[in-house]
Design a protein around this motif. Structure first.
Motif, PDB file in Angstrom:
ATOM      1  N   VAL A   1      -0.914  -7.633  -4.872  1.00  0.00           N
ATOM      2  CA  VAL A   1      -1.591  -7.283  -3.625  1.00  0.00           C
ATOM      3  C   VAL A   1      -2.524  -6.108  -3.883  1.00  0.00           C
ATOM      4  CG1 VAL A   1      -1.288  -6.358  -1.295  1.00  0.00           C
ATOM      5  CG2 VAL A   1       0.236  -8.156  -2.136  1.00  0.00           C
TER       6      VAL A   1
ATOM      7  N   PHE B   1     -12.852  -4.627   2.947  1.00  0.00           N
ATOM      8  CA  PHE B   1     -11.759  -4.297   3.857  1.00  0.00           C
ATOM      9  C   PHE B   1     -12.291  -3.812   5.195  1.00  0.00           C
ATOM     10  CE2 PHE B   1      -9.893  -3.663  -0.426  1.00  0.00           C
ATOM     11  CZ  PHE B   1      -8.979  -4.705  -0.347  1.00  0.00           C
TER      12      PHE B   1
ATOM     13  N   ALA C   1      -0.313  -5.820   6.919  1.00  0.00           N
ATOM     14  CA  ALA C   1      -0.890  -6.775   5.963  1.00  0.00           C
ATOM     15  C   ALA C   1       0.128  -7.819   5.528  1.00  0.00           C
ATOM     16  CB  ALA C   1      -1.457  -6.055   4.745  1.00  0.00           C
TER      17      ALA C   1
ATOM     18  N   ASP D   1      -5.457  -3.577  -1.831  1.00  0.00           N
ATOM     19  CA  ASP D   1      -5.969  -3.171  -0.533  1.00  0.00           C
ATOM     20  C   ASP D   1      -6.828  -1.931  -0.718  1.00  0.00           C
ATOM     21  OD1 ASP D   1      -4.152  -1.176  -1.003  1.00  0.00           O
ATOM     22  OD2 ASP D   1      -2.715  -1.808   0.522  1.00  0.00           O
TER      23      ASP D   1
ATOM     24  N   ALA E   1      -5.860  -6.684   3.323  1.00  0.00           N
ATOM     25  CA  ALA E   1      -5.500  -6.718   1.906  1.00  0.00           C
ATOM     26  C   ALA E   1      -5.738  -8.129   1.395  1.00  0.00           C
ATOM     27  CB  ALA E   1      -4.037  -6.307   1.694  1.00  0.00           C
TER      28      ALA E   1
ATOM     29  N   ARG F   1       2.179   2.010   3.403  1.00  0.00           N
ATOM     30  CA  ARG F   1       2.487   0.863   4.245  1.00  0.00           C
ATOM     31  C   ARG F   1       3.992   0.633   4.286  1.00  0.00           C
ATOM     32  NH1 ARG F   1       0.307  -4.006   1.596  1.00  0.00           N
ATOM     33  NH2 ARG F   1      -1.684  -3.059   2.109  1.00  0.00           N
TER      34      ARG F   1
ATOM     35  N   ALA G   1       0.847  -1.195   0.000  1.00  0.00           N
ATOM     36  CA  ALA G   1       0.000   0.000   0.000  1.00  0.00           C
ATOM     37  C   ALA G   1       0.879   1.240   0.000  1.00  0.00           C
ATOM     38  CB  ALA G   1      -0.914  -0.012   1.222  1.00  0.00           C
TER      39      ALA G   1
END
Length: 817
Positions: A751, A726, A792, A753, A739, A278, A275
């Motif tokens: 991935v 989510f 995640a 999210d 995610a 992230r 993300a």
């Protein structure tokens, strides 16, 4: 014989064989798989059972991935060869850094008091069927000097011997010519720490005369060739991994001190994108990058701690790893209960990964002039390629031609038994008729029934063991190279290995044998020198140009073994050519009676060499007629293009069948023959047929591919997910969804999210579907794994594999939703 440019295919059971071994005639040697015992480990030792594949044949080799080589007690040390080859009088370091070197000794004729320890003795009294003469040769094994600081050990090895000698050729011209022939002598056995001995029995007078001439005729220029075979170790990036490995496999690999390792970071290879805000998961920290050792691979690199796995437990397929003597980077700060199969699999592929730039600097794998490394390889705990054990061969030559008067002590043979005839090969040509080109052959005056011929061309043979596949192997090899902009580039390559053997038209061969008489034995000639040129496609697969194949091994008796590196587009062009006219080329050889002879080579699955049909003689089916039933034993249909008159006793058998008969795979057909003369009594009849193969490519291609491959062409999926998922707890999970990870089988993973709800993913076309132009070539499979935690990076429930077809939009649904 192992070569520096071998590619090694590493299987799930950790056995390894080279790609060329898949096409060699001889059955490979089987080595036991090693078990590594770490010095500090107290766990149980597991024995690996290997299926017996028959007696070892020193002509080829199979290998095994060995221990990491740093003090393991589970496997004896071997000589570490940088390129997998072996030479006498050369020091090779021990694979376990034991402080000594291995050396293959130099062989020389043993001398005592100025006399050779060799004799050729006629045996005065023998039992019926026993030997009539015996050759005995003693050898001295000479090792180089050594000091206490540099101790050496003799490499354990086996030796086989043969005599190679020259025979003059009468070719009807004033130009002198000769041919090189050989006599196999068998094994050379150790006597003590410094000497070895060869004992060879001769059973016929003709064999004795041949050996006498090779040893005593100055024109024969006889020499002994000693083929020395030894197991050596090699660390190489030239690895092909044909299978997908899971966590349980990786745990087994750890027992051997190695792991299957992704050579580039997941964001580069897997396209995993965290993300926007992230943080990177802690097990991908840049400061944990492992460094690779530069040549020679011998000591631990600076800053790398030894990692010892004390215990491994399994629980519901989740791997719980505890008790590391030194923490492994990928497992640092990860709670054992968080190591689900998905996270464990991802982490374990990065534990031993070396620094990519340093690995590229020392790689022994190239595409053109560029150094590359495979995208995945077996690596040991010090960032080195896993140690591979391979059988290497070294050939030593010793002059073996003696003046009988000067060395009379060597020959205990009565004067009337000593041959006086000079051996000569007489050149002749045979016209098979019907416009076919004449065949050049040579008669051996010392053996009236022995003849040698020049082949008409080289062809791909069918293997002699079921399922009788063509001698072709294809491996797909994804490699990474350094790019100018700090972005590593993935290259997709295919390696095609093949064997081609001397071919003589069956009709011509049958007529030549009939002309020469019953009992005639025909063999292909051995050239003094040979070179191969082959027409191959360019990287785009659009234009064919002639290429000199310097790495090919060529002999007119054993054939040609070669390996070609191709782009997916070039492979497609090759596959198309193999189904029809084939790849053309020329073998230029120096043969008796000719300065240079050009022999065509045609690589085709349509035109084959070898036994394609099994036959059963059914006996008489009427006056002067017999029947033979043939069965197609290969996977593809056959077409009998021509039925030819077949030798039948003292006469001929004429087929009562029309050309164009097709026989499906596994099917049978009856062929009736009219005998001439009609009263001929037969117990068997071997039909002379001219056949072509209609290759069943969907069935044949997967059988000759050692691993799954992809083309460089892609199609794009547009992935999206509804943000409503989510923050909710999915059925089967205990934490809120942070995610989702979407894994595409055999390719990439993505991935998504709350910050990244959509993404485009390019997928490569599976090479087999692409080559066959199947409408389902854009088929794919994927599964979704739920991710939890603030970063995640904790895997939750994994969904089932889902099939898809074609480019376009794909709506992602979390597992269990």
């Amino acid at each position: 014989m192992s070569r520096a440019d071998e590619l090694y295919v590493i299987n799930r059971d950790m056995s390894v064989r080279s790609l060329r071994d898949g096409v060699r005639r001889r059955k490979p040697v089987v080595f036991p798989l090693p078990i590594v015992i770490d010095p500090d480990s107290t766990g149980p030792i597991t024995d690996i059972q290997i299926t017996d594949a028959g007696a070892p044949d020193p002509g080829s080799a199979e290998f095994s991935v060995a221990d990491s080589g740093d003090g393991a007690r589970g496997q004896d040390a071997v000589a570490l060869s940088p390129d997998g080859t072996l030479s006498p009088d050369t020091a090779y370091p021990a694979s376990n850094d034991a402080g000594f070197s291995f050396v293959l000794p130099v062989y020389a004729l043993q001398e005592t008091g100025g006399r050779y320890a060799a004799s050729l003795k006629w045996l005065a009294s023998t039992e019926p069927g026993g030997p009539i003469a015996r050759l005995t040769v003693g050898f001295q094994r000479r090792m180089p000097g050594f000091t206490a600081d540099h101790p050496i050990k003799e490499i354990a090895h086996e030796v086989s011997a043969r005599i190679v000698y020259s025979v003059p050729v009468e070719n009807g011209t004033d130009t002198p010519a000769e041919s090189w022939l050989s006599i196999p002598l068998g094994a050379v056995n150790r006597v003590d720490g410094e000497t070895s001995q060869l004992v060879f029995d001769l059973n016929t007078k003709a064999d004795f005369d041949q050996l006498w001439s090779a040893m005593t005729d100055p024109a024969a220029k006889g020499r002994l060739e000693l083929r020395c075979f030894a197991t050596v170790g090699r660390r190489t990036w030239r690895q092909i991994i044909p299978s997908d490995f899971g966590v349980q496999d990786q745990v087994r690999f750890l027992d051997r001190g190695v792991l299957l390792t992704m050579m580039i970071k997941p964001p580069e290879w897997r396209h995993v994108r965290p993300a926007r805000d992230r943080p990177q998961p802690h097990w991908r920290r840049e400061d944990l990058a492992r460094r690779v050792l530069r040549q020679p691979f011998s000591t631990v690199s600076e800053g790398v701690s030894a990692a010892h796995l004390s215990t491994v437990h399994t629980l519901n397929t989740a791997v719980l790893m505890r008790g590391f003597d030194a923490p492994l980077p990928a497992m640092m700060e990860v709670a054992p209960l968080d190591l689900t199969p998905a996270t464990s699999r991802e982490m374990l592929t990065q534990v031993f990964r070396p620094d990519l730039s340093e690995a590229l600097d020392i790689s022994d794998l190239r595409v053109g002039a560029r150094r590359v490394v495979p995208t995945s390889a077996f690596i040991d705990k010090m960032g080195r390629p896993a140690l591979i054990r391979t059988q290497a061969e070294a050939v030593q030559a010793i002059a073996f031609n003696f003046d009988v008067d000067v060395n009379a002590y060597m020959f205990d043979v009565p004067g009337d038994l000593r041959p006086s005839m000079t051996r000569v090969l007489l050149r002749a040509e045979f016209d098979a008729g019907e416009g076919r080109p004449p065949v050049v052959y040579y008669q051996d005056t010392a053996f009236p029934g022995r003849y040698y011929y020049e082949p008409q061309e080289f062809r791909i043979p069918r293997r002699e063991e079921a399922p009788y596949l063509p001698a072709v192997s294809i491996a797909f090899f994804d490699v990474v190279e350094a790019a100018d902009a700090n972005e590593n580039k993935i290259l997709y390559r295919a390696h095609l290995a093949y064997r081609a053997v001397p071919y003589l038209d069956r009709a011509v061969l049958a007529r030549l044998k009939r002309f020469l008489g019953e009992g005639a034995v025909l063999s292909a000639l051995i050239p003094e020198q040979a070179a191969l040129r082959l027409r191959l496609p360019d990287d785009a697969g659009t234009a064919f140009t002639e290429s000199e194949r310097t790495a090919a091994t060529i002999s007119l008796d054993d054939g040609i073994i070669d390996e070609v590196q191709l782009t997916p587009e070039a492979l497609a062009a090759v596959i198309t050519a193999l189904q029809s006219g084939g790849l053309d080329g020329l073998v230029t050889a120096s043969l008796p009676g000719a300065a240079n002879t050009s022999i065509p080579i045609r690589l085709s699955l349509h035109e084959a060499s070898g036994v394609l049909l099994e036959r059963s003689f059914r006996g008489p089916v009427g006056a002067g007629r017999v029947r033979v039933t043939v069965r197609n034993r290969i996977e593809s249909p056959l077409t009998i293009a021509e039925f030819l008159a077949t030798p039948a006793g003292d006469g001929l058998a004429f087929p009562d069948a029309s050309p164009g008969l097709q026989i499906a795979a596994g099917a049978q057909a009856d062929i009736d023959y009219r005998l001439d003369p009609p009263g001929t009594v037969l117990t068997d009849l071997n039909p002379v047929l001219r056949m072509t193969v209609n290759p069943d490519m969907p069935l044949l291609l997967p059988s000759i591919m050692v691993n799954r491959g992809f083309s460089s062409q892609t199609f794009t999926l547009s992935l999206s997910i509804d943000p409503i998922y989510f923050g909710q707890v999915m059925p089967g999970d205990t934490e809120a969804l942070a995610a989702v990870m979407i894994e595409f089988e055999g390719d990439t993973q993505i991935v998504l999210d709350a910050a990244t709800l959509t993404d485009d993913v390019p997928l490569r076309l599976p090479i087999l579907d692409w080559l066959l132009h199947r409408p389902r070539s854009e088929h794919y499979r994927y599964r979704v794994t739920n991710l939890h935690g603030a970063s995640a990076d904790i895997c939750g429930r994994a969904g089932p594999w889902i099939d898809g077809l074609g480019a376009g939009a794909v709506a992602i649904v979390p597992a269990g939703a």
